[in-house]
Design a protein around this motif. Structure first.
Motif, PDB file in Angstrom:
ATOM      1  N   VAL A  54       0.849  -1.188   0.000  1.00  0.00           N
ATOM      2  CA  VAL A  54       0.000   0.000   0.000  1.00  0.00           C
ATOM      3  C   VAL A  54       0.884   1.237   0.000  1.00  0.00           C
ATOM      4  O   VAL A  54       1.738   1.400   0.870  1.00  0.00           O
ATOM      5  N   MET A  55       0.700   2.111  -0.988  1.00  0.00           N
ATOM      6  CA  MET A  55       1.415   3.382  -1.018  1.00  0.00           C
ATOM      7  C   MET A  55       0.472   4.456  -0.489  1.00  0.00           C
ATOM      8  O   MET A  55      -0.518   4.809  -1.126  1.00  0.00           O
ATOM      9  N   ALA A  56       0.772   4.946   0.710  1.00  0.00           N
ATOM     10  CA  ALA A  56      -0.088   5.944   1.354  1.00  0.00           C
ATOM     11  C   ALA A  56       0.754   6.791   2.291  1.00  0.00           C
ATOM     12  O   ALA A  56       1.886   6.435   2.626  1.00  0.00           O
ATOM     13  N   GLY A  57       0.207   7.908   2.723  1.00  0.00           N
ATOM     14  CA  GLY A  57       0.909   8.773   3.652  1.00  0.00           C
ATOM     15  C   GLY A  57       1.072   8.124   5.012  1.00  0.00           C
ATOM     16  O   GLY A  57       0.273   7.272   5.412  1.00  0.00           O
ATOM     17  N   ALA A  58       2.107   8.542   5.739  1.00  0.00           N
ATOM     18  CA  ALA A  58       2.383   7.967   7.053  1.00  0.00           C
ATOM     19  C   ALA A  58       1.205   8.172   7.996  1.00  0.00           C
ATOM     20  O   ALA A  58       0.861   7.294   8.793  1.00  0.00           O
ATOM     21  N   GLN A  59       0.572   9.341   7.923  1.00  0.00           N
ATOM     22  CA  GLN A  59      -0.531   9.647   8.818  1.00  0.00           C
ATOM     23  C   GLN A  59      -1.800   8.905   8.439  1.00  0.00           C
ATOM     24  O   GLN A  59      -2.714   8.750   9.265  1.00  0.00           O
ATOM     25  N   ASP A  60      -1.879   8.428   7.200  1.00  0.00           N
ATOM     26  CA  ASP A  60      -3.091   7.754   6.735  1.00  0.00           C
ATOM     27  C   ASP A  60      -3.135   6.276   7.097  1.00  0.00           C
ATOM     28  O   ASP A  60      -4.221   5.687   7.164  1.00  0.00           O
ATOM     29  N   LEU A  61      -1.981   5.682   7.303  1.00  0.00           N
ATOM     30  CA  LEU A  61      -1.943   4.244   7.571  1.00  0.00           C
ATOM     31  C   LEU A  61      -0.899   3.949   8.655  1.00  0.00           C
ATOM     32  O   LEU A  61       0.154   3.375   8.385  1.00  0.00           O
ATOM     33  N   PRO A  62      -1.169   4.325   9.906  1.00  0.00           N
ATOM     34  CA  PRO A  62      -0.213   4.079  10.991  1.00  0.00           C
ATOM     35  C   PRO A  62      -0.095   2.598  11.323  1.00  0.00           C
ATOM     36  O   PRO A  62      -0.956   1.782  10.969  1.00  0.00           O
ATOM     37  N   ASP A  63       0.969   2.252  12.010  1.00  0.00           N
ATOM     38  CA  ASP A  63       1.236   0.853  12.357  1.00  0.00           C
ATOM     39  C   ASP A  63       0.102   0.237  13.169  1.00  0.00           C
ATOM     40  O   ASP A  63      -0.216  -0.948  13.016  1.00  0.00           O
ATOM     41  N   THR A  64      -0.507   1.027  14.066  1.00  0.00           N
ATOM     42  CA  THR A  64      -1.600   0.495  14.885  1.00  0.00           C
ATOM     43  C   THR A  64      -2.793   0.085  14.024  1.00  0.00           C
ATOM     44  O   THR A  64      -3.465  -0.909  14.311  1.00  0.00           O
ATOM     45  N   MET A  65      -3.033   0.839  12.958  1.00  0.00           N
ATOM     46  CA  MET A  65      -4.136   0.516  12.050  1.00  0.00           C
ATOM     47  C   MET A  65      -3.822  -0.752  11.260  1.00  0.00           C
ATOM     48  O   MET A  65      -4.694  -1.619  11.074  1.00  0.00           O
ATOM     49  N   ILE A  66      -2.585  -0.861  10.816  1.00  0.00           N
ATOM     50  CA  ILE A  66      -2.179  -2.065  10.089  1.00  0.00           C
ATOM     51  C   ILE A  66      -2.318  -3.293  10.978  1.00  0.00           C
ATOM     52  O   ILE A  66      -2.829  -4.332  10.552  1.00  0.00           O
ATOM     53  N   ALA A  67      -1.877  -3.165  12.240  1.00  0.00           N
ATOM     54  CA  ALA A  67      -1.956  -4.289  13.173  1.00  0.00           C
ATOM     55  C   ALA A  67      -3.407  -4.701  13.404  1.00  0.00           C
ATOM     56  O   ALA A  67      -3.723  -5.900  13.474  1.00  0.00           O
ATOM     57  N   ASP A  68      -4.301  -3.741  13.534  1.00  0.00           N
ATOM     58  CA  ASP A  68      -5.716  -4.044  13.754  1.00  0.00           C
ATOM     59  C   ASP A  68      -6.304  -4.761  12.544  1.00  0.00           C
ATOM     60  O   ASP A  68      -7.040  -5.750  12.692  1.00  0.00           O
ATOM     61  N   PHE A  69      -5.966  -4.285  11.337  1.00  0.00           N
ATOM     62  CA  PHE A  69      -6.469  -4.944  10.131  1.00  0.00           C
ATOM     63  C   PHE A  69      -5.941  -6.368  10.026  1.00  0.00           C
ATOM     64  O   PHE A  69      -6.698  -7.302   9.711  1.00  0.00           O
ATOM     65  N   GLU A  70      -4.649  -6.537  10.257  1.00  0.00           N
ATOM     66  CA  GLU A  70      -4.047  -7.875  10.138  1.00  0.00           C
ATOM     67  C   GLU A  70      -4.633  -8.838  11.167  1.00  0.00           C
ATOM     68  O   GLU A  70      -4.804 -10.037  10.881  1.00  0.00           O
ATOM     69  N   GLN A  71      -4.944  -8.336  12.360  1.00  0.00           N
ATOM     70  CA  GLN A  71      -5.560  -9.184  13.376  1.00  0.00           C
ATOM     71  C   GLN A  71      -6.942  -9.648  12.934  1.00  0.00           C
ATOM     72  O   GLN A  71      -7.336 -10.790  13.167  1.00  0.00           O
ATOM     73  N   LYS A  72      -7.678  -8.757  12.270  1.00  0.00           N
ATOM     74  CA  LYS A  72      -9.024  -9.088  11.813  1.00  0.00           C
ATOM     75  C   LYS A  72      -9.019  -9.856  10.493  1.00  0.00           C
ATOM     76  O   LYS A  72     -10.047 -10.432  10.112  1.00  0.00           O
ATOM     77  N   ASN A  73      -7.884  -9.844   9.805  1.00  0.00           N
ATOM     78  CA  ASN A  73      -7.748 -10.552   8.525  1.00  0.00           C
ATOM     79  C   ASN A  73      -6.435 -11.335   8.554  1.00  0.00           C
ATOM     80  O   ASN A  73      -5.449 -10.949   7.912  1.00  0.00           O
TER      81      ASN A  73
END
Length: 453
Positions: A54-73
């Protein structure tokens, strides 16, 4: 965002509201041998896990958001690379794009015309959380029918947006100058706005201590000028978006207003810019009375120590028709050559309709892309309630800007600024400047048409 690659081919910025640059695709391809594509490696590994880039801004996709998505998927991993238009163009030319890229809806016509984006209509039809009839109209700027934007299949989803011609003002500075507050519902004319800005401007010893009006000049000229023309019932482009005319009475009037604004000395321009290139620090410090910014601007004032005298007002008008567009509408799109479209769509659903979308709406940093999330906008404080009411009323005046696939917003803004400066300095009359700008932009449009085909 900045361009860091050696093989630089264009620029793009303005708070995520500026279009990606138009480039000659063949020229990009010739650079691939000299420049790495950056590697959009991914796909399914031996464990059955799919990695999406995913190419996105740092503020748009923080590590905490990635971790939450990966946990749910659990079957999907996310590789985040920062937004870089040059790197993206190189990856696209190499046939190794990221699985998701970010960019504005207004300005997406060039990508769509070149077949670089995936039609998301089939994904929306199957989705249980992201529905096409729930999308705000701003998403229509991601549509492409084969000839123009605004109709046909949809090739991206806006994450948040604003009607960028709206006004924010400091009531304390209005009171100090004895100027009545702006209406919450009635649009002020641009001519009256300039006169009010003169009354609000404070200068001492040749130094401006209070700017009457800020236009975020460095962020966009095409957007507001195009809206001014639409408000007068005119149009900038011909029907097939291959030619522009800035010499019409409507376009000339808009151009003249910007020249008058600059000569009045009531606010920053490219000839007299703010040091940080943004109105917010000056406005929040009580040194700017009005700034022309979208609803998102209110997200700055949620802290305990934030300015308490802020208020939002409708977009000004230059004619009989009220038009308040978005100048960009930042969103996400899936490149046509993505190898992991289904997994990428899972992240799109999560980001555009899940917890991140709910949090964005609740923060006040822009209007939500989904109609169903509109009620989540903050209304706890009196000024937030007022801004919410103004924003709801302004929705009826949201209209898309014309988006030619043959030129970038960056090129349009740079050319307009160049010829505005010439007229402001007195090196050209407004008639001469608009004629020269028309000639220069039409040359670029013709070159862009040759590139796109």
């Amino acid at each position: 965002m900045t361009n860091q690659e050696v093989c630089m081919i264009g620029t793009a910025s303005i708070k995520g509201r500026r279009a990606l640059p138009l480039v000659a695709f063949a020229a990009v391809a010739s650079l691939v041998t000299a420049c790495t594509a950056g590697g959009a490696d991914g796909g399914e590994d031996s464990s059955g896990t799919t990695t999406i880039t995913v190419m996105a801004g740092a503020q748009d996709l923080p590590d905490t958001m990635i971790a939450d998505f990966e946990q749910k998927n659990p079957g999907i991993k996310v590789k985040h690379i920062l937004t870089d238009p040059t790197r993206l163009n190189t990856m696209l030319a190499a046939g190794q794009p990221p699985d998701i890229a970010s960019g504005p809806a207004v300005g997406s016509a060039n990508n769509n015309a070149r077949g670089l984006a995936t039609d998301l209509t089939p994904f929306l039809a199957k989705s249980t959380v992201l529905k096409e009839d729930d999308l705000q109209s701003v998403n229509d700027s991601f549509r492409w029918d084969g000839k123009r934007s605004g109709a046909g299949p949809i090739y991206g989803i806006v994450k948040d947006w604003s009607q960028d011609a709206t006004l924010w003002y400091n009531t304390a500075l209005f009171d100090a100058a004895g100027v009545p507050h702006l209406s919450d519902t009635k649009a002020i004319s641009y001519d009256d706005l300039l006169q009010i800005a003169k009354k609000l401007t404070v200068a001492k010893g040749g130094t401006t201590t209070v700017h009457g009006l800020g236009l975020e000049w460095a962020w966009s000229l095409y957007g507001p000028m195009s809206a001014m023309v639409m408000q007068q019932g005119g149009q900038l482009y011909n029907d097939d978006l291959t030619k522009i005319d800035l010499t019409t009475p409507q376009a000339r009037r808009a151009f003249q207003w910007y020249v008058d604004f600059a000569k009045a000395g009531v606010g920053p321009t490219s000839l007299n810019p703010l040091a940080d290139g943004s109105d917010f620090p000056t406005f929040s410090a009580g040194r700017m009375a009005i700034t022309q910014d979208g609803y998102w601007f209110g997200g700055n004032f949620t802290g305990a120590d934030a300015l308490k005298t802020v208020r939002m007002a409708p977009a000004p008008t230059m004619g009989d028709s009220r038009v308040n567009p978005t100048y960009g509408g930042q969103g996400w799109w899936i490149p046509a050559k993505s190898k992991n479209k289904d997994a990428a769509w899972k992240l799109m659903e999560y980001y555009m309709a899940g917890p991140p979308a709910e949090a964005r709406a609740s923060s006040g940093w822009g209007l939500p892309s989904l109609k169903s999330l509109m009620t989540r906008l903050p209304q706890d404080k009196p000024w937030q309630k007022d801004a919410y009411a103004v924003a709801q009323n302004e929705l009826q005046y949201a209209k898309p800007l014309p988006d030619s696939p043959y030129i970038s917003m960056d090129a349009l803004n740079a050319t307009l600024d160049k010829h505005l400066q010439s007229a402001i300095k007195g090196n050209a009359t407004v008639d001469q400047a608009t004629a020269a700008a028309t000639k220069e932009i039409n040359k670029a449009l013709a070159q862009g048409k040759d590139q796109v085909g």
